[in-house]
Structures are given as structure tokens and as C-alpha cells.
Scaffold this active site. Structure first.
Site, mmCIF file in Angstrom:
data_model
loop_
_atom_site.group_PDB
_atom_site.id
_atom_site.type_symbol
_atom_site.label_atom_id
_atom_site.label_comp_id
_atom_site.label_asym_id
_atom_site.label_seq_id
_atom_site.Cartn_x
_atom_site.Cartn_y
_atom_site.Cartn_z
ATOM 1 N NE ARG A 1 -1.332 2.471 2.945
ATOM 2 C CZ ARG A 1 -0.852 3.568 3.482
ATOM 3 N NH1 ARG A 1 -0.727 4.686 2.758
ATOM 4 N NH2 ARG A 1 -0.444 3.590 4.752
ATOM 5 C CG ASP A 2 3.320 4.344 2.936
ATOM 6 O OD1 ASP A 2 3.014 5.280 2.181
ATOM 7 O OD2 ASP A 2 4.103 4.472 3.891
ATOM 8 C CG HIS B 1 4.807 4.749 8.974
ATOM 9 N ND1 HIS B 1 4.015 3.821 8.337
ATOM 10 C CD2 HIS B 1 5.341 5.512 7.994
ATOM 11 C CE1 HIS B 1 4.063 4.024 7.031
ATOM 12 N NE2 HIS B 1 4.866 5.055 6.802
ATOM 13 C CG HIS C 1 8.671 8.096 5.412
ATOM 14 N ND1 HIS C 1 8.137 8.534 4.223
ATOM 15 C CD2 HIS C 1 7.759 7.239 5.917
ATOM 16 C CE1 HIS C 1 6.953 7.976 4.025
ATOM 17 N NE2 HIS C 1 6.706 7.184 5.050
ATOM 18 C CB CYS D 1 3.714 10.990 1.658
ATOM 19 S SG CYS D 1 2.101 11.770 1.892
ATOM 20 C CG ASN E 1 7.469 3.633 4.083
ATOM 21 O OD1 ASN E 1 6.918 4.292 4.943
ATOM 22 N ND2 ASN E 1 6.919 3.449 2.884
#
Length: 313
Positions: free
Chosen positions: A26-27, A220, A222, A253, A262
Site C-alpha cells: 500500500r504505502d 512508521h 521514513h 507520500c 519507508n
């Protein structure tokens, strides 16, 4: 010359086991310019599961105009069948319409995505922080009534590209409001990768003081400034046992241009394997999966561990 495994030196200040919350499908993919076929996305999830990753965020039910890469969410879940359902296969939902689609697909877990800052809330959700929380309230309520597990993402926890530094108290205030909606877990997002270890400690202490213990928190990070792994290890030493990571370090993002990838799942697993922390993940299998996905995207994996073990440039 590496043997493919780190030397084991058990750490006494880390949890015995960590749950990796894999966000690659997803991300990781949402900001990729190369549109990945639904069949490839489903195979990606299958390979990640085969490598031992138990929690995998599969897709997002956001409008296609927002994130074209994930316009095929329904198709991906249909291809996965039962392998895409259950509490360990969450999907992101932005609003009640997204929840409707997720429920129709038979998912067992959802995630909402809030912001600690006003500017990003407007850019990402076209709402103020207050309005976004009001929007999430029925989503969480209905999801819980349907027996779903619910995660609340909170972005811009360590800095905002438009507003600059974000106070710890401001983040804690919004975090409490999101958790008060009924979410099971809070994920703290360093959306632009500016966090540092001391900042991580202060925020986790503030959340603990506000009634959000470390065992309900995921992190989470980055890696924009190369701090993701260091920040993660700091969080683990504070009692956090859930870490978001993306296979191959994929991700960013679309609404925050300075946000790079990430934390790479392989880099995290290497560090935890060396410290004797259990993840259930087979590193060699994961590297194979990352290399395969890099081929689908037509570029090498940015993960340092993948480059070392797969002989990449």
C-alpha cells in the site's frame, strides 16, 4: 564477505519479539510512477506472507483520482481471496465510502489516516484536523460494530514541510482524540523523515503520560535523513513492539514531496536478527521478494541489505 546472516549478539534492552507491519503493497507502491498490475500486487502480498510477514497492509480504498496506483483495490482483494482477509490484512479507508467498499470486499481490518497538523490535513483530506476527526468517528464506530480491527495513522508527528517543527503536546492531543474514537492501535508517522532519537523518546513518554501506552503504538519512520532505523530501535527500547516497514524501502507520500522511502523491511530484519529479536521473517526469502518487485518496477531496490545480499549496485 557476508554470510547472509548477521552475527547473533542478543540485546537485553529490546523486546523479545517484534511485529513487523508490512506496508509495501500500500504505502510502498502508492507513490510509484510505474503502474503495477493487480496480479503483480496480489503476488507481492503472497510472497511477503510466504517470507513470514504476518501483518500486511494490502491496499487502500481511496478515490482513484487521489492515488491512481491503488485504483484496483477491489480487484487485488478479489485475486487474494481469503489470503486478503482477516485482522492481519488491513486496508486503508479515508471515509465512510471507503469503509463501505472495504466491507463489501470482506476485509477484517481497516486503517484511518489522520494528521497532527492543519496544513497537511487540508492537503491530504481537504479538511481541518477537527473536521477530519469528525469524519473518522462514524468510520471507526461502524468498523468496530462490524467486528473489524482498527488502526489510526497519525502523520506529521515529527515535523511538517509547511509548518516546520510540530510540538510534542500538539501530536499527543490529536493522538488522544484519535484513540478516543475507539481505534485499537496508533501508528506514529514521521512523514518527512526528520525525527531524531531524542524526539522519539519525548513523544512516546508524552503519549504514555496521556494514557496511550507503548503496547498500543506502532512506529512508521521514513528514511529521508537516514534516521529511520535508529529511531525505530529507540522506540523498541521504550516498549514499542510494532514497527511499520516496507519491503525494499519502497514508498513515500504523494502529498509530501520531501517524503522519501519507508524504513526497508530487510534492513529492520537484519538489525533485529542480529539482536536476537524474533520477527518470524525469513530474510533470504524477503530479499528474493524485494529483488523480484524491483524488477517489476524497473529499478534497483534502495534497501542497503538487499543491495548487500543480492549483489546489487
Amino acid at each position: 564477505m557476508t554470510t547472509g546472516l548477521p552475527q547473533l549478539e542478543p540485546a537485553t534492552d529490546l523486546p523479545g519479539a517484534v511485529t513487523i507491519y508490512e506496508v509495501g503493497p500500500r504505502d510502498g507502491l502508492q507513490n510509484e510512477k510505474t503502474v503495477v498490475a493487480a496480479e503483480v500486487k496480489a503476488e507481492f502480498v503472497r510472497r511477503l506472507a510466504a517470507a513470514g510477514l504476518r501483518t500486511i497492509e494490502t491496499t487502500s480504498f481511496v478515490p482513484a483520482a487521489w492515488v491512481p496506483q491503488l485504483a484496483d483495490a477491489t480487484e487485488v482483494l478479489a485475486l487474494l481471496g481469503d489470503a486478503g482477509k482477516g485482522p492481519q490484512r488491513p486496508v486503508l479507508v479515508p471515509n465512510e465510502r471507503g469503509l463501505d467498499r472495504a466491507l463489501e470486499a470482506g476485509v477484517g481490518a481497516v486503517a484511518i489516516f489522520g494528521s497532527a497538523t492543519e496544513t497537511f490535513a487540508r492537503k491530504n483530506l481537504n479538511r481541518t484536523v477537527e473536521e477530519s476527526i469528525a469524519m473518522f468517528a462514524p468510520v471507526v464506530d461502524r468498523a468496530r460494530q462490524s467486528g473489524l480491527w482498527v488502526r489510526a495513522y497519525l502523520s506529521m508527528c515529527f515535523g511538517d514541510p509547511w509548518e516546520g517543527p510540530v510540538s510534542v503536546d500538539q501530536v499527543a492531543d490529536v493522538a488522544v482524540r484519535l484513540m478516543d474514537l475507539g481505534a485499537d492501535q496508533l501508528s506514529l508517522g514521521d512523514t518527512i523523515g526528520v525525527g531524531t532519537t531524542g524526539h522519539v523518546s519525548r513523544l512516546l513518554d508524552a503519549l504514555q503520560a496521556r494514557g496511550i501506552p507503548a503496547d498500543r503504538v506502532g512506529v512508521h519512520f521514513h528514511d529521508t535523513y537516514g534516521q529511520a532505523l535508529a529511531n525505530t530501535m529507540t522506540a523498541l527500547r521504550h516498549g514499542v513492539t510494532v514497527v511499520d516497514a516496507s519491503t525494499g524501502g519502497l514508498g513515500g507520500c504523494p502529498y509530501a514531496k520531501s517524503a522519501t522511502g519507508n524504513l526497508a523491511t530487510e534492513d529492520l530484519v537484519w538489525a533485529l536478527d542480529g539482536a536476537g529479536v524474533q520477527t518470524g521473517v525469513d530474510l533470504a526469502s524477503l530479499v528474493e521478494t524485494s529483488t523480484w518487485m524491483a524488477e517489476q518496477l524497473g529499478r534497483p531496490s534502495p534497501s542497503r541489505v538487499v543491495k548487500a545480499l543480492a549483489g546489487g549496485d
